[in-house]
Design a protein around this motif. Structure first.
Motif, PDB file in Angstrom:
ATOM      1  N   ASP A   1      12.256  14.851 -10.439  1.00  0.00           N
ATOM      2  CA  ASP A   1      11.371  15.907 -10.923  1.00  0.00           C
ATOM      3  C   ASP A   1      10.038  15.948 -10.188  1.00  0.00           C
ATOM      4  O   ASP A   1       9.279  16.913 -10.315  1.00  0.00           O
ATOM      5  N   LYS A   2       9.741  14.912  -9.390  1.00  0.00           N
ATOM      6  CA  LYS A   2       8.485  14.856  -8.636  1.00  0.00           C
ATOM      7  C   LYS A   2       8.658  15.288  -7.183  1.00  0.00           C
ATOM      8  O   LYS A   2       7.708  15.195  -6.397  1.00  0.00           O
ATOM      9  N   ALA A   3       9.829  15.793  -6.827  1.00  0.00           N
ATOM     10  CA  ALA A   3      10.151  16.077  -5.425  1.00  0.00           C
ATOM     11  C   ALA A   3       9.122  16.967  -4.738  1.00  0.00           C
ATOM     12  O   ALA A   3       8.794  16.755  -3.561  1.00  0.00           O
TER      13      ALA A   3
ATOM     14  N   SER B   1       0.805  -1.224   0.000  1.00  0.00           N
ATOM     15  CA  SER B   1       0.000   0.000   0.000  1.00  0.00           C
ATOM     16  C   SER B   1       0.840   1.276   0.000  1.00  0.00           C
ATOM     17  O   SER B   1       0.309   2.368   0.195  1.00  0.00           O
ATOM     18  N   PHE B   2       2.162   1.144  -0.173  1.00  0.00           N
ATOM     19  CA  PHE B   2       3.117   2.260  -0.288  1.00  0.00           C
ATOM     20  C   PHE B   2       3.390   2.968   1.044  1.00  0.00           C
ATOM     21  O   PHE B   2       4.481   3.446   1.290  1.00  0.00           O
ATOM     22  N   ASN B   3       2.344   3.111   1.903  1.00  0.00           N
ATOM     23  CA  ASN B   3       2.499   3.760   3.214  1.00  0.00           C
ATOM     24  C   ASN B   3       3.080   5.168   3.124  1.00  0.00           C
ATOM     25  O   ASN B   3       3.993   5.534   3.857  1.00  0.00           O
ATOM     26  N   LEU B   4       2.528   5.955   2.211  1.00  0.00           N
ATOM     27  CA  LEU B   4       2.949   7.352   2.072  1.00  0.00           C
ATOM     28  C   LEU B   4       1.939   8.270   2.745  1.00  0.00           C
ATOM     29  O   LEU B   4       0.785   7.909   2.954  1.00  0.00           O
ATOM     30  N   ILE B   5       2.413   9.475   3.074  1.00  0.00           N
ATOM     31  CA  ILE B   5       1.508  10.532   3.538  1.00  0.00           C
ATOM     32  C   ILE B   5       1.058  11.253   2.274  1.00  0.00           C
ATOM     33  O   ILE B   5       1.766  12.105   1.736  1.00  0.00           O
ATOM     34  N   THR B   6      -0.081  10.892   1.768  1.00  0.00           N
ATOM     35  CA  THR B   6      -0.461  11.297   0.416  1.00  0.00           C
ATOM     36  C   THR B   6      -0.772  12.780   0.276  1.00  0.00           C
ATOM     37  O   THR B   6      -0.739  13.314  -0.833  1.00  0.00           O
ATOM     38  N   ARG B   7      -1.079  13.456   1.363  1.00  0.00           N
ATOM     39  CA  ARG B   7      -1.457  14.866   1.252  1.00  0.00           C
ATOM     40  C   ARG B   7      -0.274  15.814   1.387  1.00  0.00           C
ATOM     41  O   ARG B   7      -0.446  17.017   1.515  1.00  0.00           O
TER      42      ARG B   7
ATOM     43  N   GLY C   1       0.591   4.720  -9.236  1.00  0.00           N
ATOM     44  CA  GLY C   1       0.969   3.703  -8.269  1.00  0.00           C
ATOM     45  C   GLY C   1       2.440   3.350  -8.342  1.00  0.00           C
ATOM     46  O   GLY C   1       3.115   3.204  -7.317  1.00  0.00           O
ATOM     47  N   GLY C   2       2.957   3.204  -9.557  1.00  0.00           N
ATOM     48  CA  GLY C   2       4.372   2.896  -9.713  1.00  0.00           C
ATOM     49  C   GLY C   2       5.268   3.989  -9.172  1.00  0.00           C
ATOM     50  O   GLY C   2       6.298   3.720  -8.539  1.00  0.00           O
ATOM     51  N   GLN C   3       4.892   5.229  -9.418  1.00  0.00           N
ATOM     52  CA  GLN C   3       5.676   6.356  -8.897  1.00  0.00           C
ATOM     53  C   GLN C   3       5.628   6.407  -7.374  1.00  0.00           C
ATOM     54  O   GLN C   3       6.635   6.693  -6.722  1.00  0.00           O
ATOM     55  N   GLN C   4       4.462   6.103  -6.804  1.00  0.00           N
ATOM     56  CA  GLN C   4       4.363   6.093  -5.344  1.00  0.00           C
ATOM     57  C   GLN C   4       5.247   5.003  -4.743  1.00  0.00           C
ATOM     58  O   GLN C   4       5.875   5.214  -3.702  1.00  0.00           O
ATOM     59  N   GLN C   5       5.318   3.858  -5.406  1.00  0.00           N
ATOM     60  CA  GLN C   5       6.186   2.802  -4.883  1.00  0.00           C
ATOM     61  C   GLN C   5       7.655   3.210  -5.004  1.00  0.00           C
ATOM     62  O   GLN C   5       8.473   2.853  -4.151  1.00  0.00           O
ATOM     63  N   ARG C   6       7.989   3.979  -6.024  1.00  0.00           N
ATOM     64  CA  ARG C   6       9.363   4.479  -6.149  1.00  0.00           C
ATOM     65  C   ARG C   6       9.675   5.492  -5.043  1.00  0.00           C
ATOM     66  O   ARG C   6      10.807   5.565  -4.572  1.00  0.00           O
ATOM     67  N   VAL C   7       8.688   6.271  -4.650  1.00  0.00           N
ATOM     68  CA  VAL C   7       8.880   7.187  -3.517  1.00  0.00           C
ATOM     69  C   VAL C   7       9.164   6.372  -2.256  1.00  0.00           C
ATOM     70  O   VAL C   7      10.059   6.704  -1.464  1.00  0.00           O
ATOM     71  N   ALA C   8       8.412   5.300  -2.064  1.00  0.00           N
ATOM     72  CA  ALA C   8       8.635   4.436  -0.905  1.00  0.00           C
ATOM     73  C   ALA C   8      10.042   3.839  -0.941  1.00  0.00           C
ATOM     74  O   ALA C   8      10.717   3.742   0.092  1.00  0.00           O
TER      75      ALA C   8
ATOM     76  N   LYS D   1       8.900  15.464   1.304  1.00  0.00           N
ATOM     77  CA  LYS D   1       8.573  15.364   2.731  1.00  0.00           C
ATOM     78  C   LYS D   1       8.352  13.911   3.131  1.00  0.00           C
ATOM     79  O   LYS D   1       8.686  13.512   4.252  1.00  0.00           O
ATOM     80  N   ASN D   2       7.808  13.112   2.215  1.00  0.00           N
ATOM     81  CA  ASN D   2       7.665  11.689   2.488  1.00  0.00           C
ATOM     82  C   ASN D   2       9.030  11.019   2.640  1.00  0.00           C
ATOM     83  O   ASN D   2       9.222  10.195   3.536  1.00  0.00           O
TER      84      ASN D   2
END
Length: 250
Positions: free
Chosen positions: A137-139, A87-93, A148-155, A98-99
């Motif tokens: 570039d998404k910082a 589920s990536f476990n990011l703070i989406t807002r 979803g793929g980008q969020q997993q890369r953030v994780a 910052k994540n």
């Protein structure tokens, strides 16, 4: 090195999730753990960072008895082990950077953690981790605006920022489409090969396990029924791993 010796895990309701686990994983390996739902895959990897306590046996990481750790020593130990979730476990807002910066929070004084105060060096490490994952570039984009793929890369970037020796991944591509899943698995493979970080992935997709991992561990009813090279997994091995049905622990 991660070493299980006669490890067992029994839940309070009596469910035996792991039985007689004997397993050694060397630094730099890429290991896929496969098996039916409820077979014990998630439990196995979550004992390594003490998300789950074992009931019997011995589990050591680099010679340290994991069950002997408490408080500050346990938190310090967990810094060496990254964890990636389905589920990536990011703070989406909040923003991507910052994540990633949350990777440093466990080491911060309470006042810095409370007010989100980070040093220039910490911010640079976060940006470097994002660059390693190809999403620099998404910082400053909000996490909920990413795929979803980008969020997993953030994780993954968040995990790399803490400079881990081991990355545990619990069904990291289960919620992704096939193309994106392969891209994320490419990321795991690159991290393993270029950074010599041990990767353990609990994964339902057998074809991805065989394609990317160098070693496969098959679990059935809480017991290891196969442990060997991915290229030696044949239909007989798969039949041994997947025969019968398992129930999820309550």
């Amino acid at each position: 090195m991660i070493e299980f010796k006669e490890v067992e895990k029994r839940y309070p309701n009596g469910y035996e999730a792991l039985r007689h686990i004997n397993l050694t994983i060397d630094q730099g390996e890429f290991v896929a753990i496969i098996g039916l739902s409820g077979a014990g895959k998630s439990t196995l990897i979550r004992t390594i960072n003490r998300m789950h306590d074992i009931t019997r046996g011995t589990l050591t990481v680099d010679g340290t008895d994991v069950m002997s750790l408490h408080g500050k020593s346990l938190r310090k130990f967990r810094r060496k082990i990254g964890m990636i979730f389905q589920s990536f476990n990011l703070i989406t807002r909040t923003t991507v950077i910052k994540n990633v910066l949350t990777a440093f929070v466990p080491d911060l004084p309470w006042w810095r953690a409370t007010f989100g105060i980070f040093t220039k060096e910490e911010k640079m490490k976060a940006l470097e981790a994002l660059d390693q994952m190809g999403i620099l570039d998404k910082a400053f984009v909000r996490a909920d605006q990413l795929s979803g793929g980008q969020q997993q890369r953030v994780a993954l970037a968040r995990t790399l920022a803490q400079n881990p020796q081991v990355i545990l991944a619990d069904e990291p591509v289960a919620s992704l489409d096939p193309v994106t899943a392969k891209q994320v698995m490419d990321d795991f493979q690159r991290i393993n090969r270029e950074m010599h970080i041990t990767v353990l992935i609990n994964i339902h997709h057998v074809e991805l396990a065989l394609q990317y991992a160098t070693r496969v561990v098959g679990i059935r009813a809480g017991e290891i029924v196969y442990d060997g090279p991915a290229d030696q997994v044949d239909q007989a091995v798969l039949d041994a791993i997947y025969q019968g049905k398992q129930e999820e622990p309550a």
